[in-house]
Design a protein around this motif. Structure first.
Motif, PDB file in Angstrom:
ATOM      1  N   GLN A  98      40.691  49.793  28.952  1.00 43.13           N
ATOM      2  CA  GLN A  98      39.850  48.806  29.628  1.00 43.13           C
ATOM      3  C   GLN A  98      39.765  47.559  28.763  1.00 43.13           C
ATOM      4  O   GLN A  98      39.366  47.641  27.598  1.00 43.13           O
ATOM      5  CB  GLN A  98      38.452  49.367  29.873  1.00 43.13           C
ATOM      6  CG  GLN A  98      37.487  48.382  30.507  1.00 43.13           C
ATOM      7  CD  GLN A  98      37.839  48.078  31.952  1.00 43.13           C
ATOM      8  OE1 GLN A  98      38.179  48.964  32.728  1.00 43.13           O
ATOM      9  NE2 GLN A  98      37.761  46.806  32.324  1.00 43.13           N
ATOM     10  N   MET A  99      40.153  46.449  29.316  1.00 47.31           N
ATOM     11  CA  MET A  99      40.141  45.196  28.565  1.00 47.31           C
ATOM     12  C   MET A  99      39.250  44.187  29.281  1.00 47.31           C
ATOM     13  O   MET A  99      39.452  43.905  30.465  1.00 47.31           O
ATOM     14  CB  MET A  99      41.556  44.648  28.421  1.00 47.31           C
ATOM     15  CG  MET A  99      42.509  45.595  27.698  1.00 47.31           C
ATOM     16  SD  MET A  99      44.093  44.839  27.335  1.00 47.31           S
ATOM     17  CE  MET A  99      44.722  44.609  28.997  1.00 47.31           C
ATOM     18  N   ASN A 100      38.287  43.651  28.555  1.00 48.06           N
ATOM     19  CA  ASN A 100      37.337  42.691  29.092  1.00 48.06           C
ATOM     20  C   ASN A 100      37.423  41.385  28.312  1.00 48.06           C
ATOM     21  O   ASN A 100      38.011  41.335  27.223  1.00 48.06           O
ATOM     22  CB  ASN A 100      35.916  43.247  29.003  1.00 48.06           C
ATOM     23  CG  ASN A 100      35.771  44.576  29.715  1.00 48.06           C
ATOM     24  OD1 ASN A 100      36.287  44.769  30.813  1.00 48.06           O
ATOM     25  ND2 ASN A 100      35.057  45.504  29.097  1.00 48.06           N
ATOM     26  N   SER A 101      36.834  40.360  28.872  1.00 44.29           N
ATOM     27  CA  SER A 101      36.813  39.040  28.214  1.00 44.29           C
ATOM     28  C   SER A 101      38.199  38.662  27.714  1.00 44.29           C
ATOM     29  O   SER A 101      38.374  38.254  26.559  1.00 44.29           O
ATOM     30  CB  SER A 101      35.807  39.042  27.057  1.00 44.29           C
ATOM     31  OG  SER A 101      34.517  39.383  27.509  1.00 44.29           O
ATOM     32  N   LEU A 102      39.160  38.792  28.586  1.00 43.28           N
ATOM     33  CA  LEU A 102      40.545  38.564  28.190  1.00 43.28           C
ATOM     34  C   LEU A 102      40.795  37.120  27.801  1.00 43.28           C
ATOM     35  O   LEU A 102      40.210  36.187  28.369  1.00 43.28           O
ATOM     36  CB  LEU A 102      41.483  38.981  29.310  1.00 43.28           C
ATOM     37  CG  LEU A 102      41.675  40.506  29.429  1.00 43.28           C
ATOM     38  CD1 LEU A 102      42.230  40.879  30.795  1.00 43.28           C
ATOM     39  CD2 LEU A 102      42.568  41.012  28.321  1.00 43.28           C
ATOM     40  N   LYS A 103      41.682  36.965  26.821  1.00 39.72           N
ATOM     41  CA  LYS A 103      42.035  35.655  26.293  1.00 39.72           C
ATOM     42  C   LYS A 103      43.533  35.437  26.482  1.00 39.72           C
ATOM     43  O   LYS A 103      44.304  36.404  26.568  1.00 39.72           O
ATOM     44  CB  LYS A 103      41.695  35.595  24.803  1.00 39.72           C
ATOM     45  CG  LYS A 103      40.253  35.918  24.465  1.00 39.72           C
ATOM     46  CD  LYS A 103      40.043  35.947  22.963  1.00 39.72           C
ATOM     47  CE  LYS A 103      38.605  36.306  22.610  1.00 39.72           C
ATOM     48  NZ  LYS A 103      38.398  36.335  21.129  1.00 39.72           N
ATOM     49  N   PRO A 104      43.966  34.195  26.485  1.00 39.64           N
ATOM     50  CA  PRO A 104      45.410  33.945  26.603  1.00 39.64           C
ATOM     51  C   PRO A 104      46.231  34.667  25.532  1.00 39.64           C
ATOM     52  O   PRO A 104      47.366  35.087  25.799  1.00 39.64           O
ATOM     53  CB  PRO A 104      45.500  32.424  26.461  1.00 39.64           C
ATOM     54  CG  PRO A 104      44.201  31.931  26.998  1.00 39.64           C
ATOM     55  CD  PRO A 104      43.190  32.949  26.555  1.00 39.64           C
ATOM     56  N   GLU A 105      45.662  34.817  24.363  1.00 41.41           N
ATOM     57  CA  GLU A 105      46.394  35.501  23.291  1.00 41.41           C
ATOM     58  C   GLU A 105      46.529  37.000  23.514  1.00 41.41           C
ATOM     59  O   GLU A 105      47.205  37.694  22.745  1.00 41.41           O
ATOM     60  CB  GLU A 105      45.742  35.229  21.926  1.00 41.41           C
ATOM     61  CG  GLU A 105      44.259  35.471  21.878  1.00 41.41           C
ATOM     62  CD  GLU A 105      43.462  34.188  22.084  1.00 41.41           C
ATOM     63  OE1 GLU A 105      43.806  33.387  22.982  1.00 41.41           O
ATOM     64  OE2 GLU A 105      42.464  34.009  21.347  1.00 41.41           O
ATOM     65  N   ASP A 106      45.888  37.536  24.545  1.00 40.19           N
ATOM     66  CA  ASP A 106      46.090  38.934  24.916  1.00 40.19           C
ATOM     67  C   ASP A 106      47.350  39.112  25.772  1.00 40.19           C
ATOM     68  O   ASP A 106      47.719  40.253  26.084  1.00 40.19           O
ATOM     69  CB  ASP A 106      44.884  39.466  25.687  1.00 40.19           C
ATOM     70  CG  ASP A 106      43.628  39.543  24.840  1.00 40.19           C
ATOM     71  OD1 ASP A 106      42.553  39.154  25.335  1.00 40.19           O
ATOM     72  OD2 ASP A 106      43.720  40.002  23.682  1.00 40.19           O
ATOM     73  N   THR A 107      47.968  38.022  26.142  1.00 41.80           N
ATOM     74  CA  THR A 107      49.184  38.102  26.940  1.00 41.80           C
ATOM     75  C   THR A 107      50.275  38.826  26.167  1.00 41.80           C
ATOM     76  O   THR A 107      50.601  38.469  25.035  1.00 41.80           O
ATOM     77  CB  THR A 107      49.669  36.685  27.305  1.00 41.80           C
ATOM     78  OG1 THR A 107      48.704  36.067  28.162  1.00 41.80           O
ATOM     79  CG2 THR A 107      51.010  36.742  28.016  1.00 41.80           C
ATOM     80  N   ALA A 108      50.813  39.866  26.783  1.00 39.63           N
ATOM     81  CA  ALA A 108      51.819  40.697  26.119  1.00 39.63           C
ATOM     82  C   ALA A 108      52.295  41.770  27.089  1.00 39.63           C
ATOM     83  O   ALA A 108      51.694  41.971  28.150  1.00 39.63           O
ATOM     84  CB  ALA A 108      51.243  41.364  24.877  1.00 39.63           C
ATOM     85  N   VAL A 109      53.355  42.442  26.681  1.00 43.36           N
ATOM     86  CA  VAL A 109      53.729  43.688  27.351  1.00 43.36           C
ATOM     87  C   VAL A 109      52.978  44.803  26.640  1.00 43.36           C
ATOM     88  O   VAL A 109      53.024  44.911  25.412  1.00 43.36           O
ATOM     89  CB  VAL A 109      55.245  43.937  27.301  1.00 43.36           C
ATOM     90  CG1 VAL A 109      55.591  45.266  27.973  1.00 43.36           C
ATOM     91  CG2 VAL A 109      55.993  42.795  27.982  1.00 43.36           C
ATOM     92  N   TYR A 110      52.288  45.605  27.422  1.00 41.37           N
ATOM     93  CA  TYR A 110      51.482  46.685  26.867  1.00 41.37           C
ATOM     94  C   TYR A 110      52.198  48.016  27.099  1.00 41.37           C
ATOM     95  O   TYR A 110      52.644  48.310  28.220  1.00 41.37           O
ATOM     96  CB  TYR A 110      50.098  46.707  27.521  1.00 41.37           C
ATOM     97  CG  TYR A 110      49.196  45.630  26.993  1.00 41.37           C
ATOM     98  CD1 TYR A 110      49.406  44.295  27.324  1.00 41.37           C
ATOM     99  CD2 TYR A 110      48.126  45.934  26.137  1.00 41.37           C
ATOM    100  CE1 TYR A 110      48.588  43.290  26.822  1.00 41.37           C
ATOM    101  CE2 TYR A 110      47.304  44.937  25.641  1.00 41.37           C
ATOM    102  CZ  TYR A 110      47.544  43.623  25.972  1.00 41.37           C
ATOM    103  OH  TYR A 110      46.730  42.628  25.473  1.00 41.37           O
TER     104      TYR A 110
END
Length: 120
Positions: A82-94
Motif C-alpha cells: 500500500q503506497m500513499n502520498s505518492l511522489k514523482p520520485e516513486d515512479t518506477a517498475v515495482y
C-alpha cells in the motif's frame, strides 16, 4: 512452478495512493518471505519493504517510511504494498520477490514487475 505476478500499477497523481498486489503460486507461500523492490529509469534496483513468513516487516527504503505499508493474506497467497502520498520520485517498475522464511538477501524468484507512474 514457482511464480510471482504483480498487479495494481498505473498512473496516479502526486499525493495519490496505489495498492500493488503480488500473487504467488507454485510453492508454499506461508513458508516464504516476500519483498517489494523498485527500479526507476537510470537507477539501480532498490528494496522497498519486506514481510517475512511470520509477518515481521523490514523497511529497506527510508523514503517510504510513513507512506507505505506491506501486508500478506495467507489465505489468498498474496502480498500487498500500500503506497500513499505518492511522489514523482516513486515512479518506477515495482517487483516482488520471494525467499524462504526471512527478509535476507537470498531472493530465489522474481515477478515480472508492474509500472507505477506518479505524474500530474
Amino acid at each position: 512452478q514457482l511464480q510471482l505476478v504483480e498487479s495494481g500499477g498505473g498512473l496516479v497523481q502526486p499525493g495519490g495512493s496505489l495498492r500493488l498486489s503480488c500473487a504467488v503460486s507454485g510453492f508454499s507461500f506461508n513458508y516464504h518471505a516476500i519483498g517489494w523492490f523498485r527500479q526507476a529509469p537510470g537507477k539501480e534496483r532498490e528494496g522497498v519493504l519486506c514481510i517475512s513468513s511470520s509477518g515481521g516487516i523490514t523497511t529497506y527504503a527510508d523514503s517510504v517510511k510513513g507512506r507505505s505499508s506491506i501486508s500478506r493474506d495467507n489465505a489468498k497467497n498474496t502480498v500487498y504494498l500500500q503506497m500513499n502520498s505518492l511522489k514523482p520520485e516513486d515512479t518506477a517498475v515495482y517487483y516482488c520477490a520471494a525467499q524462504p522464511l526471512g527478509c535476507g538477501k537470498n531472493w530465489v524468484r522474481w515477478g515480472q514487475g508492474t509500472q507505477v507512474t506518479v505524474s500530474s
